[in-house]
Design an enzyme around this catalytic site. Sequence first.
Site, PDB file in Angstrom:
ATOM      1  CG  HIS A 119      -2.403  29.221  -3.012  1.00 30.84           C
ATOM      2  ND1 HIS A 119      -1.221  29.186  -3.719  1.00 30.84           N
ATOM      3  CD2 HIS A 119      -3.368  28.788  -3.868  1.00 30.84           C
ATOM      4  CE1 HIS A 119      -1.458  28.765  -4.950  1.00 30.84           C
ATOM      5  NE2 HIS A 119      -2.763  28.523  -5.060  1.00 30.84           N
ATOM      6  CD  GLU A 121       1.577  28.629   1.362  1.00 29.86           C
ATOM      7  OE1 GLU A 121       2.457  27.808   1.061  1.00 29.86           O
ATOM      8  OE2 GLU A 121       0.483  28.687   0.773  1.00 29.86           O
ATOM      9  CB  CYS A 147       2.889  28.940  -5.533  1.00 30.22           C
ATOM     10  SG  CYS A 147       1.722  30.226  -5.017  1.00 30.22           S
ATOM     11  CB  CYS A 150       2.258  31.840  -1.393  1.00 30.13           C
ATOM     12  SG  CYS A 150       0.513  31.393  -1.551  1.00 30.13           S
TER      13      CYS A 150
END
Length: 229
Positions: A119, A121, A147, A150
């Site tokens: 992801h 992040e 999410c 993260c």
Amino acid sequence: MPTKAGNRNGSRNQRKETARAKAAAAPDPGRPEPVAARNARANRNMYFMAIAMAVRLRANCRGNRVGAIIVQDHRIVSTGYNGTPANMVNCLDDGCYRCANRDKAYQSGEAYDLCICVHAEQNALLAAARFGIAVEGSTVYTTMRPCFGCAKELLQANVLSIYYLHEWTPSPHEDPVKTEKQRAQYDKLMTRFPGGVHHLQMDDPDYEWAVSKKGPAVVSSDVHGTQDV
């Protein structure tokens, strides 16, 4: 000792300089200023989010395309976008099994144990760690609300606050009790950021490209996520 003529000339020159400075600062009718330029100067958060949106252009995923930046003392110290790990086949080239089958078998937010994409992040945090950059007390600007995974990692890295552009919510399930527990756990994470988690209202000309159409039906909310800055 200065003469009266010298004083007059000095004042005249000063007035000319002032007039030139005002003319340079005035809008040029032949070059209308973009709204985004005004927003970037007037609102630092919108400025940083616009940069996160530019980072997002590098995203390579069949799902949501996300860009994130980490800001420390008003300076960008790391960036990240989502996609498969370095030196692996890109997601858009079927490099990720889960993403390649997301429309057939897997709901949004499910089967992350099959997904090899990193992801945005996460990539921003990992890039900072790789180059020895401290992120404690920083602010993260991301084009989508983090999410579960993260959010936990950002908390553990002592990130102070988050600004996000688009909503992310836990995946809905047939079991309403389980869904409610998911929402409660996610909200618990969101409320732990000392500087809050803020929803930033901005136009996104690439929304259709960036945000997956397969969105969840349940909308999560928290005491921070509805703030407009």
